[in-house]
Design a protein around this motif. Structure first.
Motif, PDB file in Angstrom:
ATOM      1  N   ASP A  31      -6.247  -5.056   1.326  1.00 32.69           N
ATOM      2  CA  ASP A  31      -6.139  -3.581   1.393  1.00 32.69           C
ATOM      3  C   ASP A  31      -7.521  -2.944   1.496  1.00 32.69           C
ATOM      4  OD1 ASP A  31      -3.416  -3.701   1.303  1.00 32.69           O
ATOM      5  OD2 ASP A  31      -3.205  -2.965  -0.746  1.00 32.69           O
ATOM      6  N   ASP A  70       2.268  -1.569   2.992  1.00 30.23           N
ATOM      7  CA  ASP A  70       1.869  -0.183   3.309  1.00 30.23           C
ATOM      8  C   ASP A  70       2.834   0.524   4.263  1.00 30.23           C
ATOM      9  OD1 ASP A  70      -0.410   0.414   1.801  1.00 30.23           O
ATOM     10  OD2 ASP A  70      -1.631  -0.873   3.072  1.00 30.23           O
ATOM     11  N   CYS A  73       6.144   1.389   2.614  1.00 27.24           N
ATOM     12  CA  CYS A  73       6.039   2.581   1.744  1.00 27.24           C
ATOM     13  C   CYS A  73       6.023   3.853   2.598  1.00 27.24           C
ATOM     14  CB  CYS A  73       4.794   2.513   0.869  1.00 27.24           C
ATOM     15  SG  CYS A  73       4.859   1.163  -0.322  1.00 27.24           S
ATOM     16  N   LYS A 101       2.120  -1.755  -5.733  1.00 23.92           N
ATOM     17  CA  LYS A 101       2.174  -0.563  -4.868  1.00 23.92           C
ATOM     18  C   LYS A 101       3.631  -0.190  -4.581  1.00 23.92           C
ATOM     19  CE  LYS A 101      -0.381  -1.256  -1.295  1.00 23.92           C
ATOM     20  NZ  LYS A 101      -0.653  -1.938  -0.030  1.00 23.92           N
TER      21      LYS A 101
END
Ligand SMILES: C[S@@+](CC[C@H](N)C(=O)[O-])C[C@H]1O[C@@H](n2cnc3c(N)ncnc32)[C@H](O)[C@@H]1O
Length: 244
Positions: A31, A70, A73, A101
């Motif tokens: 990330d 990512d 989400c 996350k």
């Protein structure tokens, strides 16, 4: 045909294991390096790509090669609390680093799966996505065919991926940037070879037109291609079902 690679790449036979081991190894710094190498632009690219999924509240979506989640989400915002997003990946370490996350999004779950053999029935999802992942799948056509298979008629497949800029001035600057990638990636992750693979795999990947052709072979139609970031990042959107 793909262009010859500028750095050593795994062979077709070894690519699957090579990629899995590489992402397991870089997962702790993935990330951070994404933000550094994209100058924090990666989230905005995912946002634009999510817009092209046509997802709406209550829909079910699949994000393949989800890594640390990512894009899953991002899709979660579009389907809302009544919808559902499943993120799949074959690197257990990428999924493990993504869990904290993703746990902030009750409508997202992560699951181990090979994109080349998705464990879902035909037509299960309103949209199926992949961000910076299809280039890494050993058999691109098989991965795309699986993504198309699990998309419902009327749904769409969206691919966000690096590509080679067409403008010669941008291509020149991008060439310099590509040479810096292994240095920066190596410094931050300690895995320089993984960040030498990145530009080499972009150079060796299918052109925009070839990728659109592979999507059509997978059963998608009305392929729309959108360049971002001066043509270094490209979105391919394809629809499933009968043409209007
Ligand atoms: C560059 S990362 C992208 C992660 C994420 N989609 C993002 O936007 O940051 C590529 C991911 O593809 C996964 N991958 C590559 N081949 C795969 C396959 N055959 N099946 C499942 N995951 C795969 C890797 O494990 C890695 O997590």
């Amino acid at each position: 045909m793909t262009r010859p690679a500028t750095e050593p790449l795994p062979t077709a036979e070894t690519k699957h294991e090579f990629v899995e081991a590489m992402f397991d190894a870089i997962a702790p710094r993935y990330d951070l390096l994404n933000s550094v190498l994209s100058l924090r632009l990666d989230s905005s690219w995912r946002r634009v790509a999510a817009h092209q999924t046509n997802l709406k509240a209550g829909d079910r979506a699949l994000d393949t090669c989800t890594g640390t989640g990512d894009f899953a989400c991002e899709l979660a915002r579009w389907v809302g609390p009544s919808g559902e997003v499943i993120g799949t990946d074959f690197s257990r370490e990428m999924l493990r680093w993504g869990e904290p996350k993703v746990s902030k999004f009750p409508n997202v779950t992560l699951q181990w799966a090979d994109t080349q053999a998705l464990p879902f029935p035909d037509g299960h999802f309103a949209a199926v996505t992949v961000a910076f992942g299809i280039r890494n799948v050993a058999d691109t056509q098989r991965g795309l065919s699986e993504m198309a298979r699990v998309t419902k008629p009327g749904g769409c497949v969206v691919i966000l991926e690096f590509n080679r800029p067409k403008n010669p001035v941008v291509a020149w600057g991008y060439g310099i940037y590509q040479k810096l990638m292994p240095l920066i990636g190596g410094l931050i992750s300690g895995k320089r070879s993984a960040y030498a693979y990145l530009p080499a795999s972009i150079d060796a990947f299918h052109s925009r037109e070839e990728l659109a052709g592979l999507m059509e072979t997978a059963g998608l139609h009305s392929i729309r291609v959108t360049d971002l970031n001066f043509g270094t990042v490209v979105i391919h959107q394809g629809l499933k079902g009968n043409k209007k």
